[in-house]
Scaffold this active site. Structure first.
Site, PDB file in Angstrom:
ATOM      1  N   GLY A  68     -15.464  -0.966 -19.087  1.00  0.00           N
ATOM      2  CA  GLY A  68     -16.646  -0.114 -19.001  1.00  0.00           C
ATOM      3  C   GLY A  68     -17.649  -0.496 -20.079  1.00  0.00           C
ATOM      4  N   SER A  69     -18.462   0.473 -20.477  1.00  0.00           N
ATOM      5  CA  SER A  69     -19.637   0.158 -21.311  1.00  0.00           C
ATOM      6  C   SER A  69     -19.341  -0.203 -22.759  1.00  0.00           C
ATOM      7  CB  SER A  69     -20.620   1.331 -21.268  1.00  0.00           C
ATOM      8  OG  SER A  69     -21.137   1.473 -19.961  1.00  0.00           O
ATOM      9  N   THR A  70     -18.099  -0.098 -23.223  1.00  0.00           N
ATOM     10  CA  THR A  70     -17.807  -0.610 -24.575  1.00  0.00           C
ATOM     11  C   THR A  70     -18.029  -2.124 -24.621  1.00  0.00           C
ATOM     12  OG1 THR A  70     -15.455  -0.723 -23.984  1.00  0.00           O
ATOM     13  CG2 THR A  70     -16.186   1.227 -25.207  1.00  0.00           C
ATOM     14  N   MET A  71     -17.980  -2.781 -23.441  1.00  0.00           N
ATOM     15  CA  MET A  71     -18.237  -4.220 -23.354  1.00  0.00           C
ATOM     16  C   MET A  71     -19.684  -4.549 -23.725  1.00  0.00           C
ATOM     17  SD  MET A  71     -16.437  -6.901 -22.419  1.00  0.00           S
ATOM     18  CE  MET A  71     -16.358  -8.429 -21.500  1.00  0.00           C
ATOM     19  N   LYS A  72     -20.579  -3.578 -23.608  1.00  0.00           N
ATOM     20  CA  LYS A  72     -21.994  -3.809 -23.884  1.00  0.00           C
ATOM     21  C   LYS A  72     -22.247  -4.149 -25.353  1.00  0.00           C
ATOM     22  CE  LYS A  72     -23.434  -0.826 -20.064  1.00  0.00           C
ATOM     23  NZ  LYS A  72     -23.921   0.506 -19.651  1.00  0.00           N
TER      24      LYS A  72
END
Length: 727
Positions: free
Chosen positions: A300-304
């Site tokens: 999810g958005s922790t990859m951002k």
């Protein structure tokens, strides 16, 4: 003459017969002496079997400690109940029925089956199955019964003093295929060569009851104890994490959870926990997977975080530039990429896009700014396509899904590609540590218990430098805005600057292969670091499909875990809360408070009076006259109204903790060597040890914190109760 002749003949016959018999006996003697056997039986072996006795010299399995030397896994004495049944032995079980009646309740076993066991014929002794590895207290209860013929074999058993503490990391021991004790899971298994013990033995000549014969020569093979293993885990921080996750588990009943706390400067893992968990003392296991290192899923958005850092490093990120949020259309792909709210926020800046976790913003960064090839290079630089090499068993690696354009774009915002929590932690150390990415590790050192010599030592290792120090700082600055203004607001901690990124990942249905849909059918996560300018702690928490109902939010259990553990850990590490604002014209933060001078050796009453007159709150602990130690420590900066704890030795009465701060409670625990458990936020409202009760080193102190208002009400009630007692 004839008569003498007959006599001589008879004498000769006897002589010849005697010589023949003697020769046979002598031959037999020499044969036995030479061959050391008779009738096919080796006489030495027969003698050894009959008279040579052997006793085991038990070795000790190596202990596992946390970084400060607190035992996490250790051997403790254990006893096995033995019943001697041989009736010609001086002390044997004389009344099996009576013995079974007395033993069954203590050993929690069936009385009838036990009686049958004690009635066995033609055996010297039996081992009672329900009496294996019993505690010392149970042994004392059985001894008090004074049952003839009941004795004990002393041994040891593996004990984990903190119960389900980091259970997937430590693992457990049990009997292996060779019926010998060995590690069967976790570090207990992977470090079997270091932790494993080898029993010794002593041999001697003894009688039928194994009593040593006079002048018997003993031969001793000494036991070999296992090595001592010291981990990077911090008992306090691990307990904070375990307790917070247990509370969330009970309330939200998620499918699984994972939490990791690391020191980003070194890569040391300070805490690691997975749920479902288990107690290695009971082996009540339903889940054998350490999700922190062995489970890869779409982040999810922790990859951002890493896409953002890559764009900044390549100088293609302009936080003030605008883009149209809501949806983003790729060529030749019918369905556009949407922001999580479908409609977006209109035309916003890229910084605002990060704050709001816009998928469109990161699709543009990946496709139009960075380019797919450069993004893929950074995935490798951040170590997201390979194992970290952490010194724990069964580490897995995720899979970078990067064949088609849609996969390349979605990878930028954490969809499609899978990674493990420990891969994310390692990558995030680069952002928290000035661009230096630290390899995570768990084993600090291994020592020889006899000599204290360090056999294996672990030094921090730089796994890469994917970004510069300037990029790391800028990334943290933007991630701080996420917590202040954006999706990370629930993760803010009063007094500390937090930089971080939220994540809401889709979960694939194992049966259909499609994404699950429905309220709460996601993995909710957060990667955060604090303090922002010089992160001392890096923490990742993920909660998979918590049981929530609309309008409950899935991030709630994640935020509860993160904020309580991070705040408690920062305070435990004596990281002083930051000043939020500087006065006009100030370039640096003011130094507040007065340094505390050493009070050791002073008269307690005089020192307390002086502190009180200076505006502090002295608390005398103990019935002695002279101060032996105090908290805060010498040189600590004190503000007016702060508590100063003065320890004088002797009997210590528990003070009323109502209204005390979390830091006050930590100082009290440190000074009195208590094992504290603190729940909630705010100030002390309840305590398990009553006021004026005598406390001892090692006692458990449980304190519940509540809001300032609730704590003040509790304090007022406490004063009223004291007044009633006085009146």
């Amino acid at each position: 003459m004839k008569k003498n002749k007959r006599i001589n003949s008879g004498a000769r016959f006897l002589i010849y017969t005697f010589i023949l018999l003697f020769s046979i006996l002598a031959g037999k003697f020499f044969y036995v002496t030479y061959t050391q056997s008779a009738e096919g039986v080796n006489l030495i072996e027969y003698g050894e079997q009959k008279w040579l006795k052997s006793d085991t010299l038990s070795a000790k399995r190596g202990n596992i400690y946390d970084r400060s030397g607190q035992p996490l896994a250790e051997d403790i004495p254990a006893y096995t109940v033995i019943a001697i049944l041989k009736k010609d032995y001086p002390v044997h079980v004389k009344d099996p029925k009576e013995a079974a009646e007395k033993l069954a309740p203590i050993l929690d076993t069936d009385e009838e089956k036990l009686e049958k066991l004690l009635e066995k014929e033609n055996v010297f002794q039996v081992e009672i199955p329900a009496g294996r590895n019993i505690s010392h207290s149970k042994k004392e209860k059985i001894e008090a019964l004074k049952i003839p013929g009941i004795s004990f074999d002393r041994g040891s058993k593996r004990y984990y003093p903190n119960q389900d503490f980091a259970s997937h990391v430590l693992g457990f021991t049990g009997l292996n295929d060779e019926n010998k004790r060995a590690g069967l899971m976790g570090l207990e298994k992977s470090l079997e060569r270091q932790l494993g013990e080898r029993d010794g033995h002593v041999t001697f000549m003894g009688d039928r009851y194994s009593n040593e014969l006079p002048d018997s020569e003993e031969k001793i093979v000494p036991p070999k104890n296992g090595k001592e293993v010291y981990l990077t885990l911090d008992e306090k921080i691990q307990l904070y994490l375990d307790q917070a996750m247990t509370q969330a588990d009970k309330k939200y009943k998620p499918k699984r959870m994972v939490g990791i706390v690391a020191d980003p400067k070194t890569g040391k893992i300070l805490a690691m926990s997975s749920r479902p968990s288990f107690n290695p003392n009971k082996k009540d296991i339903t889940n054998y997977t350490n999700y922190a290192i062995s489970s890869a899923y779409e982040p999810g958005s922790t990859m951002k975080i890493f896409t953002l850092a890559a764009a900044i490093e390549e100088n293609v990120y302009n936080g003030n530039a605008y883009f149209q949020s809501g949806s983003y259309k790729l060529p030749k792909i019918t369905r556009p990429i949407y922001d999580h709210n479908r409609n977006g926020w209109g035309s916003i800046t890229f910084d605002q896009g990060v704050e709001n976790s816009s998928n469109v913003a990161f699709s543009i960064l990946a496709r139009e700014k960075l380019g797919y090839e450069r993004l893929r290079t950074y995935l490798s630089k951040f170590g997201l396509d390979k194992e970290t090499g952490i010194d724990l068993p069964k580490e897995a690696s995720g899979r970078v899904l990067y064949n088609y354009e849609i996969e390349k774009v979605t990878t930028a915002f954490g969809q499609g590609t899978t990674v493990t929590p420990i891969q994310q932690i390692q990558a995030a150390t680069a952002v928290a540590n000035g661009g230096k990415m630290m390899r995570p590790y768990m084993i600090e050192e291994i020592k020889d218990p006899k000599t204290g010599k360090v056999i294996q030592d672990h030094e921090p290792f730089i796994a890469g430098r994917p970004i510069s120090e300037a990029t790391a700082k800028k990334t943290r600055d933007i991630l701080e805005k996420v917590v202040k203004n954006g999706t990370g607001r629930p993760y803010a901690i009063e007094g500390y600057s937090v930089a971080g990124k939220t994540g809401t990942a889709q979960v694939t249905d194992e049966k259909t292969g499609k994404y699950l849909h429905g309220w709460g059918e996601n993995i909710f996560s957060f990667m955060g670091m604090a303090p922002k300018d010089n992160p001392r702690l890096l923490m990742y928490v993920a909660v998979d499909r918590p049981s929530i109902k609309y309008p409950e939010m899935g991030y709630t259990p994640v935020a509860n875990i993160f904020t309580s553990v991070m705040k408690s850990s920062l305070q435990y590490l004596n990281i002083v809360p930051e000043d939020v604002k500087l006065a006009p014209g100030e370039k640096t933060k003011k130094e507040h408070g007065s340094p505390l001078l050493s009070l050791k050796g002073e008269n307690a009453a005089d020192a307390a009076e002086r502190l009180k007159n200076s505006g502090f709150q002295p608390v005398v602990l103990g019935d002695g006259n002279t101060i032996e130690s105090h908290e805060p420590y010498e040189g600590a900066k004190l503000l007016k109204g702060e508590r100063v704890l003065l320890y004088t030795g002797g009997k210590v009465k528990m003070p009323d903790l109502t209204g005390w701060s979390y830091m006050d409670i930590l100082r009290l625990s440190s000074l009195l060597s208590l094992k504290e458990t603190v729940t909630g936020n705010g100030f002390a409202a309840k305590q398990n040890i009553k006021k004026d009760s005598i406390v001892k080193k090692g006692d458990f102190l449980v304190v519940q914190l509540k809001s300032a208002r609730a704590a003040a009400e509790a304090e007022e009630k406490s004063k009223e109760d004291d007044k009633k007692v006085t009146d």
